[in-house]
Write an enzyme that holds these catalytic residues in place. Structure first.
Site, mmCIF file in Angstrom:
data_model
loop_
_atom_site.group_PDB
_atom_site.id
_atom_site.type_symbol
_atom_site.label_atom_id
_atom_site.label_comp_id
_atom_site.label_asym_id
_atom_site.label_seq_id
_atom_site.Cartn_x
_atom_site.Cartn_y
_atom_site.Cartn_z
ATOM 1 N N CYS A 15 93.905 -24.947 -138.684
ATOM 2 C CA CYS A 15 94.376 -24.329 -139.933
ATOM 3 C C CYS A 15 93.246 -23.922 -140.869
ATOM 4 O O CYS A 15 93.463 -23.716 -142.064
ATOM 5 C CB CYS A 15 95.348 -25.245 -140.671
ATOM 6 S SG CYS A 15 96.852 -25.601 -139.732
ATOM 7 N N GLY A 17 91.694 -21.086 -140.580
ATOM 8 C CA GLY A 17 91.724 -19.630 -140.678
ATOM 9 C C GLY A 17 90.965 -18.925 -139.578
ATOM 10 O O GLY A 17 90.818 -17.703 -139.596
ATOM 11 N N ASP A 38 92.926 -22.082 -127.004
ATOM 12 C CA ASP A 38 94.247 -22.689 -126.838
ATOM 13 C C ASP A 38 94.852 -22.402 -125.466
ATOM 14 O O ASP A 38 95.748 -23.131 -125.021
ATOM 15 C CB ASP A 38 95.205 -22.188 -127.917
ATOM 16 C CG ASP A 38 94.978 -22.860 -129.264
ATOM 17 O OD1 ASP A 38 94.057 -23.699 -129.357
ATOM 18 O OD2 ASP A 38 95.704 -22.542 -130.226
ATOM 19 N N TRP A 56 97.480 -33.867 -129.457
ATOM 20 C CA TRP A 56 97.139 -32.492 -129.107
ATOM 21 C C TRP A 56 95.830 -32.037 -129.735
ATOM 22 O O TRP A 56 95.383 -30.916 -129.488
ATOM 23 C CB TRP A 56 98.257 -31.551 -129.550
ATOM 24 C CG TRP A 56 99.528 -31.705 -128.791
ATOM 25 C CD1 TRP A 56 100.550 -32.579 -129.057
ATOM 26 C CD2 TRP A 56 99.915 -30.984 -127.622
ATOM 27 N NE1 TRP A 56 101.549 -32.450 -128.128
ATOM 28 C CE2 TRP A 56 101.194 -31.468 -127.237
ATOM 29 C CE3 TRP A 56 99.319 -29.972 -126.865
ATOM 30 C CZ2 TRP A 56 101.874 -30.973 -126.131
ATOM 31 C CZ3 TRP A 56 100.004 -29.475 -125.767
ATOM 32 C CH2 TRP A 56 101.258 -29.972 -125.406
ATOM 33 N N ARG A 153 98.145 -26.838 -145.153
ATOM 34 C CA ARG A 153 98.474 -25.740 -144.233
ATOM 35 C C ARG A 153 99.124 -26.257 -142.955
ATOM 36 O O ARG A 153 100.105 -25.691 -142.472
ATOM 37 C CB ARG A 153 97.203 -24.958 -143.889
ATOM 38 C CG ARG A 153 96.629 -24.142 -145.026
ATOM 39 C CD ARG A 153 95.341 -23.487 -144.570
ATOM 40 N NE ARG A 153 94.713 -22.699 -145.613
ATOM 41 C CZ ARG A 153 93.502 -22.140 -145.496
ATOM 42 N NH1 ARG A 153 92.806 -22.293 -144.369
ATOM 43 N NH2 ARG A 153 92.998 -21.443 -146.485
ATOM 44 N N TYR A 160 104.506 -25.731 -132.700
ATOM 45 C CA TYR A 160 103.678 -24.982 -131.763
ATOM 46 C C TYR A 160 104.382 -24.861 -130.418
ATOM 47 O O TYR A 160 104.971 -25.829 -129.925
ATOM 48 C CB TYR A 160 102.334 -25.686 -131.548
ATOM 49 C CG TYR A 160 101.502 -25.837 -132.792
ATOM 50 C CD1 TYR A 160 100.497 -24.922 -133.091
ATOM 51 C CD2 TYR A 160 101.716 -26.902 -133.669
ATOM 52 C CE1 TYR A 160 99.724 -25.058 -134.237
ATOM 53 C CE2 TYR A 160 100.948 -27.047 -134.815
ATOM 54 C CZ TYR A 160 99.956 -26.119 -135.089
ATOM 55 O OH TYR A 160 99.197 -26.252 -136.226
ATOM 56 N N GLN A 205 76.311 -21.024 -137.686
ATOM 57 C CA GLN A 205 76.380 -20.496 -139.047
ATOM 58 C C GLN A 205 77.690 -20.945 -139.685
ATOM 59 O O GLN A 205 78.767 -20.626 -139.195
ATOM 60 C CB GLN A 205 76.293 -18.976 -139.028
ATOM 61 C CG GLN A 205 75.006 -18.456 -138.399
ATOM 62 C CD GLN A 205 74.951 -16.950 -138.388
ATOM 63 O OE1 GLN A 205 74.945 -16.312 -139.439
ATOM 64 N NE2 GLN A 205 74.919 -16.361 -137.203
#
Length: 230
Positions: A15, A17, A38, A56, A153, A160, A205
């Site tokens: 979560c 982003g 995934d 998970w 979030r 899922y 980074q």
């Protein structure tokens, strides 16, 4: 002339982003490819169980050996293996591309230069957990984490789709499984093991702030990629 393939990792906690960012970068950089870690989840029956609950969000829930083999295939052949090409856009959320269409339009060519390289964007939450995986990427981006934002979030998600069914987090799953799994997999990359602090590994980074907007994340990622390719 065959274009050189550049594998770009976009990682971060669940979560954070990263998947949205990867989808937008894939849409912005024409001719790029997209891979989802995934897609390397184990079957439902193989997911580790801790304290009676399926976990998970640990490294062991993924077939990381197969994931690494596929990254090596991409490196050696310059294309995605067939099974990944067939799934390339199946995990893409079309609503995200619609919601952020203005961002795609803003940054898409000619706003950015046309690249000679073939960019392969890879999104996942357990991509920098060991040296072999880290070395499989040419550019390594990571979205900074914020416990409270991530928890909010994650708990807002309805669930899922898994290989064999559907998973919905039970109460307190984030603090008992998701966050500890992320810390366990990534503490070695950070000063004093603090995954909300400064990175030790300069090959990766880290985004400047967990408070950045989607547009700011896209701008940061594009700048990081273009600078790395110079």
């Amino acid at each position: 002339m065959t274009r050189k393939t550049i594998i770009v990792g976009v990682s971060g906690a669940s979560c954070s982003g990263k998947s949205t960012l990867c989808q937008l970068l894939h849409a912005i950089f024409e001719g790029s490819s997209l891979v989802h870690e995934d897609d390397f989840y184990k079957t439902d029956a193989e997911i580790p169980v801790k304290n009676g609950i399926a976990d998970w969000d640990c490294q062991e829930s993924l077939n990381l050996d197969a994931f690494l083999e596929n990254l090596h295939y991409i490196r050696d052949h310059g294309v995605l293996p067939t099974h990944l090409r067939n799934r390339e856009n199946k995990n893409v959320a079309p609503e995200a591309l619609i919601e952020y269409a203005d961002i795609i339009k803003e940054f898409k060519a000619p706003a950015i230069p046309t690249l000679e390289q073939h960019l392969v964007f890879v999104d996942g939450f357990m991509m920098y957990v060991n040296e072999d995986l880290i070395n499989a990427f040419d550019i390594r981006l990571m979205l900074v984490t914020d416990f409270d934002t991530l928890k909010r979030r994650r708990e807002a998600r309805t669930g899922y789709i898994t290989l064999e069914g559907f998973w919905q987090d039970p109460p307190h799953y984030f603090e008992n499984y998701v966050w500890p799994g992320y810390v366990h997999g990534h503490s070695h990359l950070f000063v004093n093991g603090d995954v909300t602090g400064k990175l030790l590994d300069k090959r990766i980074q880290l985004s400047p702030s967990s408070k950045m907007s989607v547009r700011d994340n896209v701008q940061w990622a594009i700048n990081s990629i273009l600078n790395a390719l110079q």
